[in-house]
Every structure is written in C-alpha cells, then in structure tokens.
Design a protein around this motif. Structure first.
Motif, PDB file in Angstrom:
ATOM      1  N   ASN A  16       0.858  -1.180   0.000  1.00 38.46           N
ATOM      2  CA  ASN A  16       0.000   0.000   0.000  1.00 38.46           C
ATOM      3  C   ASN A  16       0.891   1.226   0.000  1.00 38.46           C
ATOM      4  O   ASN A  16       1.757   1.368   0.854  1.00 38.46           O
ATOM      5  N   ILE A  17       0.649   2.108  -0.967  1.00 37.25           N
ATOM      6  CA  ILE A  17       1.468   3.311  -1.047  1.00 37.25           C
ATOM      7  C   ILE A  17       0.570   4.536  -1.192  1.00 37.25           C
ATOM      8  O   ILE A  17      -0.508   4.466  -1.779  1.00 37.25           O
ATOM      9  N   PRO A  18       1.016   5.674  -0.656  1.00 35.35           N
ATOM     10  CA  PRO A  18       0.220   6.895  -0.797  1.00 35.35           C
ATOM     11  C   PRO A  18       0.241   7.387  -2.245  1.00 35.35           C
ATOM     12  O   PRO A  18       1.228   7.185  -2.967  1.00 35.35           O
ATOM     13  N   VAL A  19      -0.856   8.005  -2.671  1.00 35.30           N
ATOM     14  CA  VAL A  19      -0.952   8.565  -4.019  1.00 35.30           C
ATOM     15  C   VAL A  19      -1.232  10.058  -3.931  1.00 35.30           C
ATOM     16  O   VAL A  19      -1.808  10.545  -2.955  1.00 35.30           O
ATOM     17  N   LEU A  20      -0.811  10.767  -4.963  1.00 33.96           N
ATOM     18  CA  LEU A  20      -0.917  12.226  -4.966  1.00 33.96           C
ATOM     19  C   LEU A  20      -2.359  12.720  -4.911  1.00 33.96           C
ATOM     20  O   LEU A  20      -2.604  13.828  -4.450  1.00 33.96           O
ATOM     21  N   THR A  21      -3.306  11.914  -5.368  1.00 31.40           N
ATOM     22  CA  THR A  21      -4.711  12.321  -5.326  1.00 31.40           C
ATOM     23  C   THR A  21      -5.328  12.138  -3.938  1.00 31.40           C
ATOM     24  O   THR A  21      -6.483  12.478  -3.732  1.00 31.40           O
ATOM     25  N   GLY A  22      -4.552  11.603  -3.004  1.00 32.81           N
ATOM     26  CA  GLY A  22      -5.022  11.385  -1.637  1.00 32.81           C
ATOM     27  C   GLY A  22      -5.266   9.922  -1.351  1.00 32.81           C
ATOM     28  O   GLY A  22      -5.599   9.140  -2.237  1.00 32.81           O
ATOM     29  N   TYR A  97       3.929   7.664  -4.232  1.00 31.80           N
ATOM     30  CA  TYR A  97       5.198   8.248  -3.797  1.00 31.80           C
ATOM     31  C   TYR A  97       5.637   7.633  -2.477  1.00 31.80           C
ATOM     32  O   TYR A  97       4.933   6.832  -1.887  1.00 31.80           O
ATOM     33  N   ASP A  98       6.826   8.032  -2.028  1.00 33.13           N
ATOM     34  CA  ASP A  98       7.390   7.605  -0.748  1.00 33.13           C
ATOM     35  C   ASP A  98       7.662   6.104  -0.650  1.00 33.13           C
ATOM     36  O   ASP A  98       7.559   5.522   0.433  1.00 33.13           O
ATOM     37  N   LEU A  99       8.037   5.472  -1.771  1.00 29.71           N
ATOM     38  CA  LEU A  99       8.431   4.072  -1.670  1.00 29.71           C
ATOM     39  C   LEU A  99       9.610   3.969  -0.712  1.00 29.71           C
ATOM     40  O   LEU A  99      10.587   4.707  -0.833  1.00 29.71           O
ATOM     41  N   SER A 100       9.519   3.067   0.224  1.00 28.11           N
ATOM     42  CA  SER A 100      10.606   2.848   1.173  1.00 28.11           C
ATOM     43  C   SER A 100      11.602   1.848   0.580  1.00 28.11           C
ATOM     44  O   SER A 100      11.284   1.114  -0.370  1.00 28.11           O
ATOM     45  N   VAL A 101      12.783   1.800   1.161  1.00 29.02           N
ATOM     46  CA  VAL A 101      13.772   0.820   0.717  1.00 29.02           C
ATOM     47  C   VAL A 101      13.219  -0.603   0.849  1.00 29.02           C
ATOM     48  O   VAL A 101      13.327  -1.395  -0.096  1.00 29.02           O
ATOM     49  N   PRO A 102      12.578  -0.984   1.978  1.00 32.53           N
ATOM     50  CA  PRO A 102      12.019  -2.344   2.035  1.00 32.53           C
ATOM     51  C   PRO A 102      10.953  -2.600   0.958  1.00 32.53           C
ATOM     52  O   PRO A 102      10.872  -3.714   0.429  1.00 32.53           O
ATOM     53  N   GLN A 103      10.165  -1.598   0.601  1.00 33.20           N
ATOM     54  CA  GLN A 103       9.175  -1.776  -0.464  1.00 33.20           C
ATOM     55  C   GLN A 103       9.864  -1.974  -1.814  1.00 33.20           C
ATOM     56  O   GLN A 103       9.458  -2.820  -2.599  1.00 33.20           O
ATOM     57  N   MET A 104      10.900  -1.169  -2.072  1.00 37.22           N
ATOM     58  CA  MET A 104      11.655  -1.331  -3.323  1.00 37.22           C
ATOM     59  C   MET A 104      12.282  -2.721  -3.379  1.00 37.22           C
ATOM     60  O   MET A 104      12.278  -3.372  -4.428  1.00 37.22           O
TER      61      MET A 104
END
Length: 177
Positions: A16-22, A97-104
């Motif tokens: 789950n990642i945040p998106v610019l549209t909220g 946005y804000d992908l973390s290193v563990p997510q990558m």
C-alpha cells in the motif's frame, strides 16, 4: 546487492502506497472497472528520461484502459517532490510516492543511493515495469539498473492487447522452475 526478483506467475507483493490524489493504493489491486494493472516504477524528479517515459505513458493510457488495464506510476520521491514533478508530466493515471527501501526490495527493484542522481537526497528505485493479471499474479516484469533501458510502451500495449484478446489464457512466460 538487491533482493530476489519477483517471479513471473507468482503473487505480486501487496504493498500500500500513498498517491498524490489522496489516500493509498494497493499495488496489485486495480481500480474499479479494471482487472489488470500496470505498475511503472520510475527514478524520480531528478531523471529527465523518467519525465519523457511518464509522458509517453499518458499517450498509451487510453489503449491500456480500453483493454482493462489500470495504470499507476510509483517512486521514492516524497510528496512535494513527486507533486512538483507531476506538474510537468500532467499524468492521467495515479502516481504513488514515498516508496521505502524495504518496499523497493520487495519489488525486486535495483536501488541507487543519492550520489547516483542529481539533486537527490535519499535512495531511489531504478526503473521497473510490472503487469499484474486478474488473479493478482505477475504476468510481465521488466527491471533495469539504468534509466535508459526500459520497454517501449507501445510494444507493451500491443503485447497486452494480444494477450487480453486470446480466448484461452496464455501461460505466463518465464515461470518454469
């Protein structure tokens, strides 16, 4: 050294990642009305090749949507940086946005440190393209360690149009173990 790459035909990581549209979007869960999903991991605002690729993604979007494919682009950029970049791109698809290193790492992406980019303050993902089918399995994967080696989006559209038009499901390539 990077993490093991996702295996074609296996379940795609449920991130789950945040998106610019909220709010947040679940990778591997297409939006309502779509049953497949195309996920484009891009390096970030510092990459002019990414800007052009994301603009090309806009051009491919109507064709992808017409065959039932939802599209999302994702990066490790923070919200402000990603938002500023998208002012130039004007995406017609969601941007995470804000992908973390563990997510990558979970996505099997190559990760570069700040010194590998201009005006970069934290680790970022090198390019990746994933297509997740209706079962939530990885149908197609392309991962690169450099910004200039990416699949042609019109070729991806043609291939997916072919696959989606088959009456019998085509087996996932590269899944023999």
């Amino acid at each position: 050294m990077t993490s093991p790459k996702p295996l074609a035909g296996s379940a795609f990581p449920a991130l789950n990642i945040p998106v610019l549209t909220g709010g947040k979007r679940a990778l591997s869960k297409p939006k309502d009305g779509f049953d497949w999903q195309l996920i484009v991991a891009y390096r970030g605002k510092h990459c002019p090749i990414c800007t052009r690729y994301l603009q090309e993604l806009n051009a491919a979007l109507p064709g992808l949507n017409a065959i039932g494919v939802d599209v999302i682009a994702i990066s490790a950029d923070d919200e402000d940086r990603a938002g500023g970049h998208m002012d130039e791109v004007q995406p017609l698809y969601d941007v995470g946005y804000d992908l973390s290193v563990p997510q990558m790492q979970a996505l099997g992406l190559y990760i570069s440190g700040p010194r590998n980019g201009m005006n970069v303050e934290r680790p970022f993902a090198e390019p990746g393209l994933f297509v997740v089918n209706a079962e939530g399995d990885l149908q197609l994967v392309d991962i690169s360690n450099v910004p200039f080696a990416r699949p042609d989006l019109q070729s991806i559209l043609r291939g997916l149009t072919f696959l989606r038009g088959l009456t019998d499901p085509f087996p996932v390539n590269g899944s023999y173990v």
